[in-house]
Design an enzyme around this catalytic site. Structure first.
Site, PDB file in Angstrom:
ATOM      1  N   GLU A 169    -109.332-129.717  23.386  1.00 19.63           N
ATOM      2  CA  GLU A 169    -108.096-129.728  22.638  1.00 19.63           C
ATOM      3  C   GLU A 169    -107.434-131.091  22.736  1.00 19.63           C
ATOM      4  O   GLU A 169    -107.785-131.914  23.589  1.00 19.63           O
ATOM      5  CB  GLU A 169    -107.140-128.661  23.161  1.00 19.63           C
ATOM      6  CG  GLU A 169    -106.765-128.872  24.618  1.00 19.63           C
ATOM      7  CD  GLU A 169    -105.832-127.797  25.133  1.00 19.63           C
ATOM      8  OE1 GLU A 169    -105.002-127.332  24.333  1.00 19.63           O
ATOM      9  OE2 GLU A 169    -105.935-127.445  26.302  1.00 19.63           O
ATOM     10  N   GLY A 210    -103.616-133.360  21.087  1.00 18.66           N
ATOM     11  CA  GLY A 210    -102.233-133.219  20.674  1.00 18.66           C
ATOM     12  C   GLY A 210    -102.074-132.638  19.281  1.00 18.66           C
ATOM     13  O   GLY A 210    -101.011-132.143  18.937  1.00 18.66           O
ATOM     14  N   MET A 211    -103.099-132.712  18.445  1.00 19.00           N
ATOM     15  CA  MET A 211    -102.965-132.255  17.064  1.00 19.00           C
ATOM     16  C   MET A 211    -103.768-130.995  16.773  1.00 19.00           C
ATOM     17  O   MET A 211    -103.797-130.537  15.632  1.00 19.00           O
ATOM     18  CB  MET A 211    -103.394-133.356  16.098  1.00 19.00           C
ATOM     19  CG  MET A 211    -102.516-134.576  16.131  1.00 19.00           C
ATOM     20  SD  MET A 211    -103.057-135.821  14.950  1.00 19.00           S
ATOM     21  CE  MET A 211    -101.903-137.141  15.327  1.00 19.00           C
ATOM     22  N   GLY A 212    -104.447-130.443  17.743  1.00 19.78           N
ATOM     23  CA  GLY A 212    -105.220-129.244  17.476  1.00 19.78           C
ATOM     24  C   GLY A 212    -106.291-129.012  18.507  1.00 19.78           C
ATOM     25  O   GLY A 212    -106.159-129.426  19.659  1.00 19.78           O
ATOM     26  N   VAL A 245    -110.786-127.880  19.203  1.00 19.90           N
ATOM     27  CA  VAL A 245    -112.162-127.800  18.724  1.00 19.90           C
ATOM     28  C   VAL A 245    -112.812-126.595  19.390  1.00 19.90           C
ATOM     29  O   VAL A 245    -112.697-126.400  20.602  1.00 19.90           O
ATOM     30  CB  VAL A 245    -112.956-129.075  19.048  1.00 19.90           C
ATOM     31  CG1 VAL A 245    -114.365-128.993  18.490  1.00 19.90           C
ATOM     32  CG2 VAL A 245    -112.250-130.295  18.493  1.00 19.90           C
ATOM     33  N   ASP A 271    -112.889-145.905  16.493  1.00 19.78           N
ATOM     34  CA  ASP A 271    -112.738-145.419  17.871  1.00 19.78           C
ATOM     35  C   ASP A 271    -114.094-145.367  18.562  1.00 19.78           C
ATOM     36  O   ASP A 271    -114.440-144.384  19.218  1.00 19.78           O
ATOM     37  CB  ASP A 271    -112.074-144.045  17.891  1.00 19.78           C
ATOM     38  CG  ASP A 271    -111.529-143.692  19.278  1.00 19.78           C
ATOM     39  OD1 ASP A 271    -111.295-144.621  20.075  1.00 19.78           O
ATOM     40  OD2 ASP A 271    -111.356-142.490  19.558  1.00 19.78           O
TER      41      ASP A 271
END
Length: 816
Positions: free
Chosen positions: A92, A94-96, A98, A207
């Site tokens: 997980e 900050g935005m969701g 997996v 990234d």
């Protein structure tokens, strides 16, 4: 670097990758969420009314609620979208989150990324998400995690991806332990290969770091491969200088992971709230950081996140051999890594493919390794076979010209904070099992096999058959991702075709009625020619010195020596050959043209190029004006092939060379078609007082199609292995290839030179004589042998809807 499993002999290892800090604490810790959530009540929402997607408890299923979509609480056993059964959370951010899910319809595991922050409410964000999702779904490559499906349900976006298992590269890098060159080269090839394709599509990863690279094993074949994960924070760059409105940043204003991010990624003006647009060379910088770390066992910059960002922007890295004096890092490798870490993007290698090719050349014999590693990545046993080079693709981010337009700064808007298709804080979470002896059940690392090559959609069957059957020795395949064009009788042709196998694939794009290698474009100043209106000339971008090619329309001709008095075992029998249309380089490759390639590929001026450097100095390069127009000589054929491959070109076959020298069979026995002529009056040939001259110096040494210097100046390498001619029916596009990868044969050389006798001026000449070898090994060098390239192309011929192929290579189906 590649330590065994003695430290963790019995545990299964799970790696969830969420922008995790550097193992030594060099990178900043994960930023706290803007609003802290509290435990969700049974209704499935937090006190702030935000869906809690992180609860491990089982939530309501689609069947129990009657809602088709993503429930407010996800947990094991949940059914999502009526097709995914949740198995467990993989990670997980900050935005969701997996999740490992089971696709009910396909009976396959998948990784499902759920982006929890609002997208549906902003039409611009929704359109951007859908656009990026479509582009990323088309990024099909064995080294990329496949995106199978995306969508927006309510206020939540999701992405269904390939579920991958293997060993994270982070586990294979140990502080203070330099890595092994064969393994590093193997990993870099996989990364550079997929990034080259992504950059061609306008996708910048942004990234890159060891946590986003996996070494995976195909459970069926045991073959190992590299997977680059999470192209998710990639910005889809639409055009040169396009300041597309979406970027993704963490709370420090940094895009990506500080330890590996480029200076331009960190270039945020906090007061003006602006950022400079980023292109593919930012990824090249990140590759340089990873390469530095793998080679030395250390990061180039250390400290807290503010110190690291300052060093990226202002401080040169320590020399690699100073950091790891016992690692025996070749000087050329160190030079290349430091080029990747240049602060200015213009000073770095221009593409990921060129970075790999330069690394392979710099590593040399130490990097010989088979395309597949052993079953255990930590115990590679390479065979003595070099990994093949990569073909650079034109990228979709900046113009290839010398004067690149400067990227414009753009103002961050609300869209900058919207989670895109792939959000920075949620890389793909992967379950990583130990290698044999490391897992609880002793099983090997597993992976989903690479997705099958997609079939072309919309291409007329007649066209598919034509591409397969017309070019007998090199069948072409429609590229499935680029769409179609209707030509003649409404037959649909693909906008691009590919040729090759495995990772050695070349791509040709349709321009008018001809498919040209990427980077080649018609020269409109020369006009069109022939019944199909093909461009008479094309140019290939090559930095400051573009390379011109002339059209050689295909057809039949008689090859070899026809005069019985002059025939020998090397030039007879006089036999028929049929050739497809191609483009031949207008002159021999000049010093200026090769120097552009040398700088682009990062090749040093020593080793294989030592005698080339001496030869360029003898004609006055770089001090004397005009010296750069002399042919490049003293190049081994192996280097000539690499040069050709970098441009999507080839060395000419003997048949292609002689067909062009005969002006498509219309002239004989000399280029100028005068049997009584003294060759020394028409070409730079003779062997007594002649010297190397700039190309085009002899106006008579020119074919009807405008190809210069095929009689004299320098001889030229060919693609073929040396062999005698065969007395058999007409061959189609003949070429003699090495019998095996381990064979070290002699290759053919054609043409005369300033150093050969006049007798070598005949277009059929191919015999050793007068101290001149016309057959030589791949790495031999000669003061009078240069390089001429050929572009093998595909012609979109006028087909009948019910008859896609021609029965004879010499009939009207071939351009005459």
């Amino acid at each position: 670097m590649h330590r065994g499993d003695e430290e963790e002999p019995t545990k299964n290892r799970t790696v969830a990758i969420f922008g995790s800090p550097d193992p030594d604490g060099d990178a900043p810790p994960p930023a706290p969420p803007a609003e802290e959530s509290v435990a969700a009540p049974p209704g499935g929402t937090t006190q702030r009314g935000t869906p809690d997607l992180r609860s491990p408890q089982a939530g309501p299923t689609a069947e129990s609620t009657g809602v088709v979509g993503i429930p407010p609480v996800i947990g094991p056993g949940s059914i999502l979208l009526n097709k995914y059964r949740v198995v467990r959370m993989l990670g997980e951010g900050g935005m969701g989150s997996v999740w490992l899910v089971h696709h009910l319809g396909l009976d396959e595991p998948r990784a499902l990324k759920v982006i929890s922050e609002g997208i549906a409410g902003d039409p611009r964000a929704r359109a951007r998400f859908e656009l990026e999702a479509r582009i990323l779904a088309k990024l099909k490559h064995p080294c990329a995690v496949a995106v199978h499906d995306t969508g927006i349900v309510g206020d939540t976006a999701y992405i269904e991806m390939e579920y991958v298992q293997g060993d994270g590269l982070r586990r294979l890098i140990h502080r203070g332990e330099p890595g092994r060159l064969p393994f590093i080269l193997w990993v870099m090839r996989g990364m550079c290969d997929v990034l080259s394709l992504a950059h061609n599509r306008g996708i910048v990863h942004r990234d890159l770091k060891p946590e986003n690279v996996m070494v995976v094993t195909d459970p069926e074949t045991g073959a190992q491969g590299v997977k680059v994960l999470d192209f998710g924070i990639a910005k889809i760059i639409q055009a040169v200088g396009d300041a597309a409105q979406a970027v993704t940043m963490n709370t420090q204003g940094v895009l990506g992971t500080p330890a590996y991010s480029s200076p331009e990624q960190n270039g945020v003006d906090v007061v003006e709230n602006t950022r400079t647009a980023i292109d593919h060379r930012s990824d090249v910088y990140s590759l340089g950081v990873m390469l530095y770390e793998m080679l030395t066992g250390e990061l180039p910059f250390k400290g807290n996140w503010t110190q690291v960002l300052y060093q990226h922007a202002k401080t040169p890295p320590r020399p690699l051999r100073e950091v790891a004096p016992d690692a025996a890092i070749p000087p050329a490798v160190e030079e290349l890594v430091l080029r990747c870490l240049e602060k200015s993007p213009d000073l770095r290698p221009d593409s990921a493919a060129e970075l790999y090719n330069a690394l392979r050349a710099a590593v040399g014999e130490r990097g010989l390794v088979d395309e597949e590693t052993a079953a255990d990545a930590a115990a590679i046993t390479p065979r003595r076979a070099p990994l093949p080079l990569l073909t650079p693709h034109p990228h979709g981010t900046i113009e290839p010209s010398a004067s690149r337009p400067q990227a414009r700064p753009f103002r961050l808007t609300r869209l900058a904070a919207i989670p895109l298709a792939i959000a920075a804080a949620i890389p793909i979470a992967l379950m990583v099992w130990g290698r044999p002896g490391g897992g609880g059940d002793g099983s090997k690392a597993e992976s989903q096999a690479p997705p099958p090559t997609p079939t072309a959609t919309g291409v007329s069957p007649e066209v598919v058959r034509f591409l397969k059957e017309e070019y007998v020795g090199r069948p072409y395949t429609p590229d499935p991702d680029v769409g179609v064009v209707e030509l003649d009788a409404r037959l649909r042709w693909p906008k691009a075709v590919t040729i090759g196998e495995g990772r050695d694939i070349r791509r040709l794009a349709l321009q008018g009625r001809v498919y040209l290698p990427e980077g080649a474009a018609p020269d409109p100043s020369k006009g069109d020619e022939g019944a199909l209106g093909l461009p008479r000339a094309v140019k290939v971008a090559n930095g400051h010195a573009p390379i011109a090619f002339r059209l050689i329309e295909g057809g039949d001709f008689l090859m070899g020596e026809k005069d019985p008095k002059l025939q020998n075992e090397d030039n007879k029998p006089f036999h028929k050959v049929a050739l497809s249309t191609y483009y031949l380089q207008e002159t021999e490759t000049t010093i200026a043209q090769f120097e552009d390639y040398r700088r682009r590929a990062g090749r040093g001026r020593e080793g294989e190029l030592d005698r080339y450097v001496t030869a360029t100095g003898e004609v006055g390069y770089p001090k004397i004006e005009g010296a750069e127009d002399h042919p490049a000589v003293e190049l081994p054929r192996s280097v000539a092939e690499e040069f050709a491959r970098s441009l999507g070109a080839r060395l000419p076959t003997e048949a292609q060379w002689e067909f062009a020298a005969r002006s498509r069979g219309r002239r004989d026995p000399f280029v100028w078609a005068d049997d009584a002529a003294n060759p020394m009056e028409y070409a730079n040939i003779g062997g007594l007082t002649q010297r190397l001259q700039p190309v085009r110096s002899w106006s008579e040494d020119r074919t009807l199609e405008g190809v210069f210097d095929m009689t004299g100046n320098v001889r030229e390498w060919c693609r073929d292995v040396w062999a005698g001619y065969l007395d058999k029916p007409a061959a189609i596009d003949p070429v003699v290839n090495p019998a095996s990868a381990t064979e070290d044969p002699h290759f053919a050389i054609r043409g005369g030179s300033y150093a050969t006798l006049p007798e070598t001026a005949r277009v059929s000449y191919r015999s050793d004589s007068s101290g001149q070898a016309y057959r030589a090994k791949n790495r031999e060098k000669f003061a009078d042998v240069g390089v001429r390239l050929v572009l093998e192309v595909v012609i979109a011929e006028k087909l009948e809807p019910d008859a896609a192929t021609k029965t004879s290579p010499g009939d009207e189906g071939r351009a005459k």
